[in-house]
Design an enzyme around this catalytic site. Structure first.
Site, PDB file in Angstrom:
ATOM      1  N   CYS A   7       0.854  -0.976  -0.389  1.00 14.39           N
ATOM      2  CA  CYS A   7      -0.200   0.481   0.128  1.00 14.39           C
ATOM      3  C   CYS A   7       0.957   0.951   0.202  1.00 14.39           C
ATOM      4  O   CYS A   7       1.380   1.814   1.017  1.00 14.39           O
ATOM      5  CB  CYS A   7      -1.027   0.305   1.186  1.00 14.39           C
ATOM      6  N   GLN A 219     -22.953  -3.390   6.366  1.00 17.23           N
ATOM      7  CA  GLN A 219     -21.981  -4.092   6.760  1.00 17.23           C
ATOM      8  C   GLN A 219     -21.138  -3.221   5.035  1.00 17.23           C
ATOM      9  O   GLN A 219     -21.690  -3.643   4.092  1.00 17.23           O
ATOM     10  CB  GLN A 219     -22.251  -5.174   7.097  1.00 17.23           C
ATOM     11  N   PHE A 248     -31.771  -4.117  17.630  1.00 15.95           N
ATOM     12  CA  PHE A 248     -31.406  -3.093  16.686  1.00 15.95           C
ATOM     13  C   PHE A 248     -30.909  -4.005  15.519  1.00 15.95           C
ATOM     14  O   PHE A 248     -30.036  -4.241  14.888  1.00 15.95           O
ATOM     15  CB  PHE A 248     -30.118  -2.897  17.252  1.00 15.95           C
ATOM     16  N   ASN A 316     -28.035  -7.344  17.787  1.00 15.27           N
ATOM     17  CA  ASN A 316     -26.685  -6.370  16.998  1.00 15.27           C
ATOM     18  C   ASN A 316     -26.579  -4.959  17.088  1.00 15.27           C
ATOM     19  O   ASN A 316     -26.954  -4.232  16.661  1.00 15.27           O
ATOM     20  CB  ASN A 316     -27.361  -7.353  15.770  1.00 15.27           C
ATOM     21  N   CYS A 343     -19.154  -5.098  17.465  1.00 12.12           N
ATOM     22  CA  CYS A 343     -18.845  -5.053  16.807  1.00 12.12           C
ATOM     23  C   CYS A 343     -17.882  -4.457  17.706  1.00 12.12           C
ATOM     24  O   CYS A 343     -16.686  -3.665  17.515  1.00 12.12           O
ATOM     25  CB  CYS A 343     -19.295  -3.980  15.762  1.00 12.12           C
TER      26      CYS A 343
END
Length: 384
Positions: A7, A219, A248, A316, A343
């Site tokens: 990168c 997502q 959620f 979630n 997450c």
């Protein structure tokens, strides 16, 4: 497993977002797995093999959403970020994006130049274009394009150049302008103005139709997200629940994967745009016993909903977790199982400490965010 060792942005110090990009993927996964196991150690019963192998996807070309800051000038616009040294850096060649998305981002830089839209300067409080937000659907390679503007002044210029862009890129299906007049680094404002008849982007995971609207969460790694939803479907099926809650729920990804025509499903999400998408999916799937409502999940669980307890609950939440109050409500409802997709493993661990009467039986890490510290966790709690 490969890594993005080449990168140029990272090598030149222009972008440090992928802070672990120099580490082999196996090493990245080992570090994430170790963190997860340490955080959840207090809830692990050694009698059961809770931790399943991590789920991974590609290490490049996986991201379906670009959030580009508009920089430079109208005659020489740059879509990307401000580097640590203060330089305007174009990120159109970021290796996280598929090749066709990179090409479109370059074309959008030319579009801004042709339209003569001045990028917004925070230091001078002048200019019009603040961000360009581009979302890609993997199912057909179609796009949703959003221009975040300070005011309506540049809309006519966008409309003037848009036909040529869409003729060149017919896969652009949704175009909108978001008005964000506040002199702050806020991504988007309240008002959305559609420049196309179509207002949603279609996606499909595991034969489940899903829809993306401008303000609905989705997502960013569809390859691994599809595996996450499929795993949730399989874990839930083991319990054959007679009724489900999906709290959620967003656009309904988890609940719609686990739903069946004869099983009542209630999905709760505070964002109305996401609920509109979920309802559309349920209708396409012919799910008559599904209801999606735009409500706060904690308030919903404390209201009249408590009278109809489900056999299984899916949660979630955002990074903050579900919170102590909802944890207590779930414990009182006493469903057969709770499926928690997180997450943020730190808030997952905190919430697990407040959920009573359950044991942790399965945990699986899903690496939706390669080269970063972040990952998704699916955890299954079964009633004692």
């Amino acid at each position: 497993m490969s890594t993005l060792v080449q990168c140029g942005y990272f090598e030149r110090g222009q972008c440090q977002s992928c802070r672990h990009i120099k580490l082999p993927m196996a090493q990245q996964l080992a570090a994430k797995t170790q963190e997860l196991q340490q955080l959840l150690a207090p809830f692990v019963d050694n009698a059961e093999p809770q931790f399943l192998p991590p789920v991974v996807g590609d290490s490049s070309g996986f991201r379906n959403k670009a959030k580009m800051v508009a920089l430079g000038a109208a005659h020489a616009p740059v879509l990307g970020i401000v580097s640590p040294s203060g330089e305007a850096v174009s990120l159109c060649d970021c290796l996280l994006y598929p090749a066709d998305m990179q090409a479109l981002l370059h074309r959008l830089e030319r579009f801004v130049q042709q339209a003569g839209i001045p990028p917004y300067r925070v230091d001078k409080a002048k200019g019009e274009l603040k961000f360009i937000l581009l979302t890609r659907s993997q199912v057909r390679g179609e796009y949703m394009l959003r221009f975040v503007l300070r005011s309506r002044d540049a809309i006519a210029r966008i409309e003037r150049e848009l036909p040529a862009l869409m003729a060149e890129y017919p896969q652009i299906k949704v175009v909108s302008v978001n008005l964000q007049p506040v002199h702050m680094a806020i991504l988007e404002g309240e008002e959305e103005i559609f420049l196309t008849e179509n207002t949603r982007l279609e996606e499909r995971f595991n034969d489940v139709p899903l829809f993306i609207r401008p303000k609905s969460f989705f997502q960013t790694n569809p390859q691994v997200a599809a595996k996450l939803y499929q795993t949730a479907r399989e874990w839930v099926a083991d319990f054959a629940p007679a009724s489900l809650w999906d709290l959620f729920c967003g656009v309904g990804g988890f609940g719609l994967h686990c739903a069946a025509k004869d099983i009542p499903l209630t999905g709760i999400e505070i964002e109305a745009e996401a609920i509109a998408c979920a309802k559309m999916s349920a209708q396409l799937m012919g799910l008559d016993k599904v209801q999606f409502m735009a409500l706060d999940s904690t308030d919903f669980a404390k209201g009249d909903a408590a009278q109809t307890k489900p056999e299984l609950i899916i949660v979630n939440p955002p990074r903050r977790g579900i919170g102590e109050s909802l944890c207590h409500s779930l414990s009182e409802f006493a469903p057969k199982a709770i499926l928690y997709s997180s997450c943020n493993p730190k808030t997952l661990a905190k919430d697990l400490g407040h959920i009573r009467g359950y044991r942790l039986t399965k945990v699986q890490l899903f690496d939706l965010f390669p080269h970063s510290d972040h990952f998704e966790v699916l955890a299954l709690l079964v009633k004692d």
